[in-house]
Structure formats: C-alpha cells, structure tokens
Write a protein that holds these residues in place. Structure first.
Motif, PDB file in Angstrom:
ATOM      1  N   HIS A  55       0.829  -1.209   0.000  1.00  0.00           N
ATOM      2  CA  HIS A  55       0.000   0.000   0.000  1.00  0.00           C
ATOM      3  C   HIS A  55       0.864   1.259   0.000  1.00  0.00           C
ATOM      4  O   HIS A  55       0.460   2.301  -0.530  1.00  0.00           O
ATOM      5  CB  HIS A  55      -0.956  -0.002   1.202  1.00  0.00           C
ATOM      6  CG  HIS A  55      -0.288   0.096   2.536  1.00  0.00           C
ATOM      7  ND1 HIS A  55       0.338  -0.967   3.146  1.00  0.00           N
ATOM      8  CD2 HIS A  55      -0.139   1.154   3.377  1.00  0.00           C
ATOM      9  CE1 HIS A  55       0.828  -0.589   4.308  1.00  0.00           C
ATOM     10  NE2 HIS A  55       0.563   0.702   4.471  1.00  0.00           N
ATOM     11  N   GLY A 115       0.956   4.239  -2.830  1.00  0.00           N
ATOM     12  CA  GLY A 115       0.957   5.653  -2.450  1.00  0.00           C
ATOM     13  C   GLY A 115       2.004   6.445  -3.211  1.00  0.00           C
ATOM     14  O   GLY A 115       1.765   7.601  -3.599  1.00  0.00           O
ATOM     15  N   SER A 131      -0.499   7.150   1.546  1.00  0.00           N
ATOM     16  CA  SER A 131      -0.040   6.253   2.604  1.00  0.00           C
ATOM     17  C   SER A 131       1.463   6.348   2.831  1.00  0.00           C
ATOM     18  O   SER A 131       1.956   6.057   3.929  1.00  0.00           O
ATOM     19  CB  SER A 131      -0.399   4.810   2.242  1.00  0.00           C
ATOM     20  OG  SER A 131       0.125   4.464   0.964  1.00  0.00           O
TER      21      SER A 131
END
Length: 256
Positions: free
Chosen positions: A155, A159, A199
């Motif tokens: 993740h 990002g 993120s």
C-alpha cells in the motif's frame, strides 16, 4: 536643440538592456550553474525534510504532531526553493521530473537534453545525500546512519505511484496552461496535501528517497525499501505524463 544635437545626446545615453516579459522563459544559464542550483536546492530540500523530522521527534512523542511539523516545514521550504532557484535551473530537485522533461523534449516539446539530464540527476542525488548529512550534523547525530524504517508494504508503494503521478501532472499541467509562475505555491501545496492523503507520505522523488536512506530518523527509509520506492516513482512519473497527454491534448480545428 537641433536634430543633430538631439541625436548625439541620445547616443550618449546607454540603451536600457531589454527585459523579458513577465512569465517569459528566462535566458538559459550555463549548465554548471544549473547543476549547482539543482545540487544546492535538493540538498536544502532534504535538509529541511530530515532536519524538521529530527526536531519534531525531539519536541513531541505525538506522531500526528510530528508529521504535521514535518509537512509544514517541507511546504515552506520547497516553495521558497522553487521561487529562488526556478529561474536558474527550473528547480526540478527530482530525477523523475528531469526524466519527464527529457521525454517531453524528445517528443517535440520544451525540456532538457539527454546531456543536461545526465548532469542534473547526479547533482540531485549528490545534493540529497549532502542534505541528509548536513541535517544530521546540525542536530549532533551520526553523519551517516542507515535508516531502519521499512517502507516496503504494497500500500505504501501504491501511495508513491499516486503521489508521483499527481506531482508530474501538476507541473506539466501548469506548463501546458501557461501558469508555471504559480509553481512555487502549487507544488508546495500539493506536497503538503500529499503528506496526508497518501499512505507513503509522498516521497515522490528518487533523489530525496536516496538521501533519506542515510538518516535513521523520523523521515528515513530503509535502504532495502529504496528499489521498490524508486521503481514506483518512475511508474508514477509515466502515469503522470500519460494523464498530461490525455487531459491537455492540443486543440484541433473542426469544421463546426
């Protein structure tokens, strides 16, 4: 005064040097000067990011406050640096932006040559490393301390794609619409927002990522995470250029 005297008097007055129109492209500086601007600018940017991260962790244990302090310092720092050095080198401070400019020139637009890119990118990476070392020296830390902050999760890599694509879209979108004069505010604002909505906290920059690996602090990144981050930043740059081509397609005359 006769016409002859008037002409002589006028010739005695030095002609004013022509000035570029507001918003016009400034005269190109020597490549050495532009490389120096890229090195110094990237060094200052990393010093701001790493230094503010160290300061924040020494002042508070609240991670949210640490991130807020780090992001605010970065917003102000990058805005000032673009304003100061943009007229010299374009204030890339980022190998992805430099590569995107090279690709744009290759496709017939404005940008840097392969020779210029080959000078800019090492200057940016060298500056990033120097900036991390400078920040460590200012706070009495070990000058080189490899980061242990692992950032290899999927993740976080996503990002980075989003952060870098948005940055490239913003910069080249401003260029396509003739609004590059707003780059200091626009880029700083975007990076400040991306600190919070991505993120990965928006590294979006291979050179800065390498520099931050030299600092085992709040802003650091483990060397083992670099390959993934840099790969996703390059992918993000390509996505950003594709979005620019899609959104800012030149107007075509129609028979309507």
């Amino acid at each position: 005064m006769t016409a002859t005297h008037e002409s002589a008097a006028e010739s005695a007055i030095p002609a004013a040097e022509p000035q570029p129109a507001p918003g016009a492209t400034p005269p190109r500086r020597p490549l050495a000067a532009r490389a120096a601007a890229e090195l110094v600018g990237t060094a200052a940017l990393v010093a701001v990011v790493v230094g503010s991260g160290i300061q924040a962790t020494e002042l508070t244990k609240d991670v949210g406050v640490q991130l807020l302090a780090n992001s605010l310092a970065t917003v102000f720092g990058i805005g000032v640096l673009i304003l100061l050095l943009g007229p010299v080198s374009g204030a890339h401070f980022n190998p992805v932006v430099t590569l995107a400019e090279w690709w744009t020139r290759r496709r017939g637009g404005a940008g840097v040559t392969i020779r210029e890119a080959a000078v800019y990118i090492p200057a940016q990476i060298s500056g990033a490393i120097a900036g991390a070392i400078l920040a460590a020296a200012m706070f009495g830390k070990a000058l080189v301390e490899w980061s242990t902050h692992d950032r290899s999760a999927g993740h976080l890599l996503l990002g980075e794609v989003v952060a870098t694509a948005g940055l490239v879209l913003l910069i080249f979108g401003l260029a396509h619409t003739g609004q590059l004069r707003f780059a200091p505010v626009a880029v700083a604002t975007y990076i400040g927002a991306a600190y919070w909505f991505t993120s990965s906290t928006s590294f979006a920059n291979p050179g800065v990522s390498i520099g931050r690996a030299f600092s085992d602090t709040f802003a650091g990144i483990a060397p083992g995470s670099l390959v993934g981050f840099i790969a996703m930043q390059v992918v993000g740059g390509a996505v950003g250029l594709a979005l620019v081509a899609l959104i800012f397609t030149p107007n075509r005359r129609t028979g309507e």
